[in-house]
Design an enzyme around this catalytic site. Structure first.
Site, PDB file in Angstrom:
ATOM      1  N   HIS A  18     -22.357  -8.653 -25.989  1.00  0.00           N
ATOM      2  CA  HIS A  18     -21.674  -7.461 -25.475  1.00  0.00           C
ATOM      3  C   HIS A  18     -21.129  -7.723 -24.076  1.00  0.00           C
ATOM      4  O   HIS A  18     -21.092  -8.865 -23.624  1.00  0.00           O
ATOM      5  CB  HIS A  18     -22.579  -6.227 -25.552  1.00  0.00           C
ATOM      6  CG  HIS A  18     -23.875  -6.370 -24.797  1.00  0.00           C
ATOM      7  ND1 HIS A  18     -23.929  -6.648 -23.464  1.00  0.00           N
ATOM      8  CD2 HIS A  18     -25.159  -6.276 -25.219  1.00  0.00           C
ATOM      9  CE1 HIS A  18     -25.185  -6.701 -23.068  1.00  0.00           C
ATOM     10  NE2 HIS A  18     -25.959  -6.499 -24.121  1.00  0.00           N
ATOM     11  N   HIS A  21     -23.320  -9.732 -21.370  1.00  0.00           N
ATOM     12  CA  HIS A  21     -23.335 -11.177 -21.631  1.00  0.00           C
ATOM     13  C   HIS A  21     -21.985 -11.788 -21.255  1.00  0.00           C
ATOM     14  O   HIS A  21     -21.915 -12.861 -20.658  1.00  0.00           O
ATOM     15  CB  HIS A  21     -23.536 -11.485 -23.130  1.00  0.00           C
ATOM     16  CG  HIS A  21     -24.750 -10.862 -23.751  1.00  0.00           C
ATOM     17  ND1 HIS A  21     -24.669 -10.052 -24.865  1.00  0.00           N
ATOM     18  CD2 HIS A  21     -26.062 -10.946 -23.447  1.00  0.00           C
ATOM     19  CE1 HIS A  21     -25.880  -9.675 -25.213  1.00  0.00           C
ATOM     20  NE2 HIS A  21     -26.748 -10.199 -24.376  1.00  0.00           N
ATOM     21  N   CYS A 126     -46.290  -3.274 -23.214  1.00  0.00           N
ATOM     22  CA  CYS A 126     -45.112  -2.694 -23.872  1.00  0.00           C
ATOM     23  C   CYS A 126     -44.526  -3.756 -24.800  1.00  0.00           C
ATOM     24  O   CYS A 126     -44.126  -4.824 -24.334  1.00  0.00           O
ATOM     25  CB  CYS A 126     -44.061  -2.239 -22.870  1.00  0.00           C
ATOM     26  SG  CYS A 126     -42.521  -1.736 -23.695  1.00  0.00           S
ATOM     27  N   CYS A 129     -40.823  -4.640 -24.031  1.00  0.00           N
ATOM     28  CA  CYS A 129     -40.620  -5.528 -22.878  1.00  0.00           C
ATOM     29  C   CYS A 129     -41.341  -6.853 -23.056  1.00  0.00           C
ATOM     30  O   CYS A 129     -41.086  -7.791 -22.303  1.00  0.00           O
ATOM     31  CB  CYS A 129     -41.145  -4.892 -21.596  1.00  0.00           C
ATOM     32  SG  CYS A 129     -40.298  -3.394 -21.125  1.00  0.00           S
ATOM     33  N   CYS A 143     -43.418   3.275 -20.293  1.00  0.00           N
ATOM     34  CA  CYS A 143     -42.606   2.142 -19.870  1.00  0.00           C
ATOM     35  C   CYS A 143     -41.301   2.672 -19.272  1.00  0.00           C
ATOM     36  O   CYS A 143     -40.629   3.481 -19.904  1.00  0.00           O
ATOM     37  CB  CYS A 143     -42.303   1.224 -21.057  1.00  0.00           C
ATOM     38  SG  CYS A 143     -40.937   0.097 -20.715  1.00  0.00           S
ATOM     39  N   HIS A 146     -38.363   1.634 -21.756  1.00  0.00           N
ATOM     40  CA  HIS A 146     -38.363   2.081 -23.156  1.00  0.00           C
ATOM     41  C   HIS A 146     -38.824   3.524 -23.334  1.00  0.00           C
ATOM     42  O   HIS A 146     -38.686   4.083 -24.412  1.00  0.00           O
ATOM     43  CB  HIS A 146     -39.218   1.138 -24.000  1.00  0.00           C
ATOM     44  CG  HIS A 146     -38.630  -0.233 -24.116  1.00  0.00           C
ATOM     45  ND1 HIS A 146     -38.951  -1.240 -23.234  1.00  0.00           N
ATOM     46  CD2 HIS A 146     -37.714  -0.737 -24.968  1.00  0.00           C
ATOM     47  CE1 HIS A 146     -38.266  -2.326 -23.565  1.00  0.00           C
ATOM     48  NE2 HIS A 146     -37.505  -2.043 -24.590  1.00  0.00           N
ATOM     49  N   LYS A 295     -24.727   5.111 -20.634  1.00  0.00           N
ATOM     50  CA  LYS A 295     -25.266   3.781 -20.895  1.00  0.00           C
ATOM     51  C   LYS A 295     -24.717   3.240 -22.209  1.00  0.00           C
ATOM     52  O   LYS A 295     -24.556   3.960 -23.178  1.00  0.00           O
ATOM     53  CB  LYS A 295     -26.796   3.878 -20.970  1.00  0.00           C
ATOM     54  CG  LYS A 295     -27.508   2.551 -20.772  1.00  0.00           C
ATOM     55  CD  LYS A 295     -29.023   2.806 -20.720  1.00  0.00           C
ATOM     56  CE  LYS A 295     -29.818   1.591 -21.145  1.00  0.00           C
ATOM     57  NZ  LYS A 295     -29.717   0.432 -20.285  1.00  0.00           N
ATOM     58  N   LYS A 298     -25.717   1.131 -29.019  1.00  0.00           N
ATOM     59  CA  LYS A 298     -25.204   1.114 -30.381  1.00  0.00           C
ATOM     60  C   LYS A 298     -25.029   2.529 -30.919  1.00  0.00           C
ATOM     61  O   LYS A 298     -24.042   2.850 -31.551  1.00  0.00           O
ATOM     62  CB  LYS A 298     -26.180   0.348 -31.282  1.00  0.00           C
ATOM     63  CG  LYS A 298     -25.616  -0.979 -31.770  1.00  0.00           C
ATOM     64  CD  LYS A 298     -26.586  -1.589 -32.768  1.00  0.00           C
ATOM     65  CE  LYS A 298     -26.375  -3.086 -32.861  1.00  0.00           C
ATOM     66  NZ  LYS A 298     -27.431  -3.756 -33.601  1.00  0.00           N
TER      67      LYS A 298
HETATM   68 ZN   LIG Z   1     -40.761  -1.535 -22.263  1.00  0.00          ZN
END
Ligand SMILES: [Zn+2]
Length: 510
Positions: A18, A21, A126, A129, A143, A146, A295, A298
């Site tokens: 994406h 990268h 997590c 992570c 987290c 997440h 943000k 998908k």
């Molecule tokens: Zn996490």
């Protein structure tokens, strides 16, 4: 600097390529091309990170084996970078046999020397992570990335004595203030090191995870994915032989996004210290692309795919936007509106118009044949040349400082000057006066020199455009390097004008 060992992160194969990268790739590709053009022996490393919990889970969700899953996604990364014209020298996969052996060698050495020990561990983990969290790091017990509640895990594991390198790392960061740059990220690393640095858990029991590199001294464990992944940087240098390692590794320039600052700024240098290896030369950290629509995800359907951008706007236009819009180190906004505005204003109008006007006049007035330069240049001719010399000097210092947006600003400032030079000298008016024909030929000769210089200056940033410019001028690569005024012999024929960047009509204007 006569060597450069440039790296991108090895991208984790739990997502397709994406915008984030692509930005890192484009930056490193630009630096690699710039280094090579200056005679620096350059090695450009990229690849994919393929082990760990998340990969095992993604493979299972797709109903395939982890190996089949990573083969597919890694292949997708590689073919994407190939299609984007990225000039990497080596593509490493952490599932490569040489890499697995290398990781095991390093682990065995560190274990023998007492840098790795066995111990009990319990903590909040997590899965997303793939790391343990301290209570302090959590937000409302969750987290921070997440927003999930981590699991309480108690298990026996192997640990790397990272904590004992804390003081040494702080000392290095003080001695070498440029080690991590821009400065704000060095300060972040120093802030992390103000807390006691704990030892790093570097194993996962096979009872919980089998998709990883087995520890050479205990068959019941695999290597923690970060420990494995970070070693890619030296693994490839080692693969190329001792001499290569000695010459290139200390010239390592890592490029990363800020989300992986801790592993690269803390784990990695302490691992190198423990292994008795020199540190990288610089860790270069960039910010995030922020989407107008929030943000990138998908589910929101706003993921920017590099090949789609290439198909719709052209790779060079996309590269130009990424390098021009983001100040390296800071966050930047991405929107198609901003991209189209840049293409129309900077590429279609400014660059495209200059090139097509110059070539069109050359064709119309002299059938494409370059006219001789007299020995007596006018003041505005010197000014034009000096403006481009200045742009090139500025470009070189800005790229060395990773200020790509400023480097391009300098080029465009010379471009603006060339467009003003046309207005100022008005060859289209002079041509009507038979006595001024020779002067028109000189003015166009200087303008062709401007286009020739542009081809050289733009090459690291917009390689296809640079090639197109030299093809329009019918010049070889060698002819691009000579000083202003020596690029063309009288009578050399340049090609007719063409549209380099068509204007993009937006729906709003239709
Ligand atoms: Zn996490």
């Amino acid at each position: 600097m006569n060597r450069a060992y440039l790296t991108t992160p090895i991208f984790y194969v739990n997502a397709e390529p994406h915008l984030g990268h692509t930005y890192t790739m484009v930056v490193v590709d630009t630096v690699a091309r710039w280094c090579r053009s200056r005679g620096v022996e350059t090695f450009f490393l990229t690849g994919t990170d393929e082990h760990g919990d998340k990969i095992a889970e993604a493979a299972e969700a797709n109903g395939v084996t982890p190996q089949a899953y990573v083969d597919r996604i890694s292949g997708l990364f590689r073919s994407t970078w190939d299609a984007c014209g990225i000039t990497y020298d080596h593509f490493i996969r952490t599932t490569d046999e040489h890499h697995k052996r290398y990781v095991q060698d390093v682990l065995a050495r560190l274990h023998e020397r007492g840098e790795i020990y066995f111990g009990e561990y319990e903590g909040l983990y997590c899965v997303g992570c793939e790391r343990f969290y301290t209570e302090k790091e959590l937000v409302d017990g969750k987290c921070p990335d997440h927003r999930t509640t981590p699991e309480w895990i108690e298990e026996e594991n192997y640990f790397f004595r990272m904590g004992k390198y804390q003081e040494r790392l702080v000392a290095v960061l003080n001695e070498r203030p440029e080690l991590v740059r821009p400065e704000r990220y060095r300060n972040e690393v120093l802030a992390m090191l103000r807390e006691p640095l704990e030892d790093l858990c570097i194993s996962r029991p096979k009872a919980r995870l089998t998709w990883g590199i087995e520890l050479p001294f205990d068959k019941n464990f695999v290597t923690y994915v970060w420990f494995d992944a970070l070693l890619n940087y030296t693994s490839v240098a080692a693969l190329r032989g001792e001499e290569f390692f000695r010459d290139y590794w200390p010239c390592a320039e890592h490029f990363i996004a800020k989300d992986i600052l801790k592993p690269h700024g803390v784990y990695w240098p302490t691992m190198l210290m423990a292994a008795g290896l020199p540190l990288y030369d610089h860790l270069n950290v960039h910010g995030y692309w922020v989407m107008d629509s929030g943000k990138m995800s998908k589910s929101l359907g706003n993921v920017i795919r590099p090949l789609e951008m290439k198909a719709r706007f052209g790779m060079d236009a996309f590269r130009y936007f990424l390098l021009r819009e983001m100040a390296f180190g800071q966050d930047a906004k991405f929107s198609e509106e901003a991209l189209v505005t840049r293409i129309n204003a900077d590429l279609a109008n400014n660059l495209g118009n200059l090139v097509s006007r110059v070539l069109a006049m050359q064709q119309k007035y002299f059938a494409g044949a370059v006219q001789p330069l007299s020995s007596g240049w006018a003041a505005e001719d010197f000014e034009l040349r000096d403006k481009f010399i200045q742009a090139e000097n500025e470009l070189n210092s800005y790229v060395a400082e990773l200020q790509f947006h400023r480097a391009l600003e300098s080029v465009w400032s010379a471009l603006d000057h060339a467009n003003r030079y046309i207005v100022q000298t008005a060859p289209f008016t002079m041509i009507k006066d038979p006595e001024k024909q020779a002067r028109v030929g000189e003015v166009l000769h200087h303008l062709l020199e401007a286009v020739r210089t542009l081809s050289r200056l733009l090459a690291p940033f917009m390689p296809d455009t640079a090639r197109e410019l030299s093809a329009l001028l019918a010049l070889s690569d060698d002819a691009l390097r000579v000083p202003w005024g020596q690029g063309f012999v009288a009578g050399h024929k340049v090609n007719p004008a063409k549209v380099l960047f068509p204007r993009i009509e937006t729906d709003a204007k239709k």
